[in-house]
Write a protein that holds these residues in place. Structure first.
Motif, mmCIF file in Angstrom:
data_model
loop_
_atom_site.group_PDB
_atom_site.id
_atom_site.type_symbol
_atom_site.label_atom_id
_atom_site.label_comp_id
_atom_site.label_asym_id
_atom_site.label_seq_id
_atom_site.Cartn_x
_atom_site.Cartn_y
_atom_site.Cartn_z
ATOM 1 N N ALA A 30 0.837 -1.217 0.000
ATOM 2 C CA ALA A 30 0.000 0.000 0.000
ATOM 3 C C ALA A 30 0.866 1.259 0.000
ATOM 4 N N LYS A 31 1.983 1.232 0.753
ATOM 5 C CA LYS A 31 2.883 2.391 0.773
ATOM 6 C C LYS A 31 3.448 2.642 -0.618
ATOM 7 N N ASN A 32 3.913 1.582 -1.263
ATOM 8 C CA ASN A 32 4.464 1.724 -2.623
ATOM 9 C C ASN A 32 3.406 2.224 -3.603
ATOM 10 N N MET A 33 2.196 1.694 -3.439
ATOM 11 C CA MET A 33 1.100 2.104 -4.318
ATOM 12 C C MET A 33 0.829 3.605 -4.138
ATOM 13 N N ASN A 34 0.864 4.034 -2.889
ATOM 14 C CA ASN A 34 0.616 5.442 -2.581
ATOM 15 C C ASN A 34 1.716 6.339 -3.169
#
Lengths: 222, 122
Positions: free
Chosen positions: A77-81
């Motif tokens: 999720a962090k990478n996606m963000n």
């Protein structure tokens, strides 16, 4: 030399779609593991209710596994963000090392599928340039995609980031497949050339040292 | 009654091992591997009624692996699992696997067992 925003934009949409699909696949896998873990917990409880001995150790290991999966999902999720926010500004101060790290992380599944390892190496912790963040991610991904098809299964693509005069150079090394003109002619394509021009970048293929060089200016649009 | 023998193949070790454990609890003889080479090797020593294969495993698609395993054992049947949700992928996968045997993750274990019984009765 000019370039077509229409072509760059179309390629960008395709890139955004591919990465989003890959992220959703990673999330689905985490959910599938959590689904099995939760299911097994339920099975163990039901068995205990029917008189079987309760396996405390197995329950502990399942809790650990679930925690690991939650950490994994958090990183996804962090990478996606980070990826989603790279379209926020058309021009930004961008840390090339950090961006490369993100693109390598986003390419992880593709590398696994191809049986290829990615090995980034940075000469400095931060190397910043002023550029279009999203297009840079797109170009790095194109280079990585080509590099991964230029090594044989089980091998490693080395990625070296270094400062050069008025910019940054990224070397994609150990490309044993770069021995014929047929391979070197496959990159960059016409669309990729537009992206390279949009970023005022330059690519050079050296079959002798089996390396693809990508040079990026310290600032675009100057 | 003969125990059903199943080979599970998925590169997510945690997923495939837990799934095998749960199937075993339900009286199914389940083995698991995380790559294509080990799956082929398993068939050298054991006969399986059914393979449950992930569609995306390193270096080969699950559908291709199914074909390789089928060459070794023409009687073996297959169910495929996928994390991909595109309509085109789903249509193409379902056409290869047979309608109803191309499942989208996460898969409910009881539903999977129903599908396993169903395909073996065919």
């Amino acid at each position: 030399m000019g370039f077509s925003w229409e072509i760059v934009g179309k390629g960008g949409f395709q890139f955004f779609g591919k990465i989003s699909a890959s992220i959703s696949h990673d999330i689905k896998n985490v959910l599938a593991v959590l689904n099995e873990n939760a299911g097994l917990l339920e099975d163990l409880v039901l068995m205990a209710e029917k008189g079987a001995s309760f396996n405390h150790e197995r329950v502990k290991s399942l809790a650990n596994s679930m925690r690991k999966q939650i950490k994994r999902a958090d990183l996804i999720a962090k990478n996606m963000n980070r990826f989603a926010h790279s379209v926020d500004k058309p021009l930004n101060d961008v840390d090339v090392c950090e961006t490369l790290e993100l693109v390598v992380a986003l390419s992880g599944r593709l590398a696994d599928m191809r049986g290829v390892n990615l090995e980034p190496l940075y000469t400095k912790e931060r190397i910043c340039i002023k550029t279009n963040h999203f297009l840079l991610e797109n170009l790095l991904w194109c280079c990585l995609d080509f590099a991964m098809t230029s090594v044989t299964e089980g091998n490693t693509v080395g990625i070296v980031v270094e400062e050069i005069e008025k910019g940054v150079q990224i070397k994609f090394t150990k490309l044993q497949g770069l021995i014929t003109d047929d391979r070197t002619n496959k990159f960059p394509s016409e669309e990729e050339n537009d992206l390279i021009r949009a970023l005022e970048a330059e690519t050079v293929m050296d079959t002798g040292v089996q390396t693809l060089f990508l040079k990026l200016p310290e600032k675009i649009g100057s | 009654m003969k125990k059903m023998r199943v080979l599970l193949v998925d590169d997510e070790e945690e997923l495939v091992s837990t799934m095998a454990e749960r199937l075993t609890m339900r009286g199914i003889d389940a083995d698991w591997v995380t790559n294509c080479e080990d799956a082929v090797e398993k068939l050298e020593t054991r006969k399986y009624d059914l393979g449950v294969l992930d569609v995306k495993i390193p270096r080969i698609s699950g559908i291709q692996l199914g074909k390789r395993l089928k060459e070794k054992d023409p009687e073996m049947k297959f169910i495929f699992m996928t994390g991909h949700g595109s309509d085109d992928d789903f249509k193409a996968g379902s056409a290869e696997a047979g309608p109803g045997y191309y499942l989208v993750k996460p898969v409910d274990i009881e539903y999977l067992i129903r599908k396993m019984n169903e395909i073996l009765e065919k």
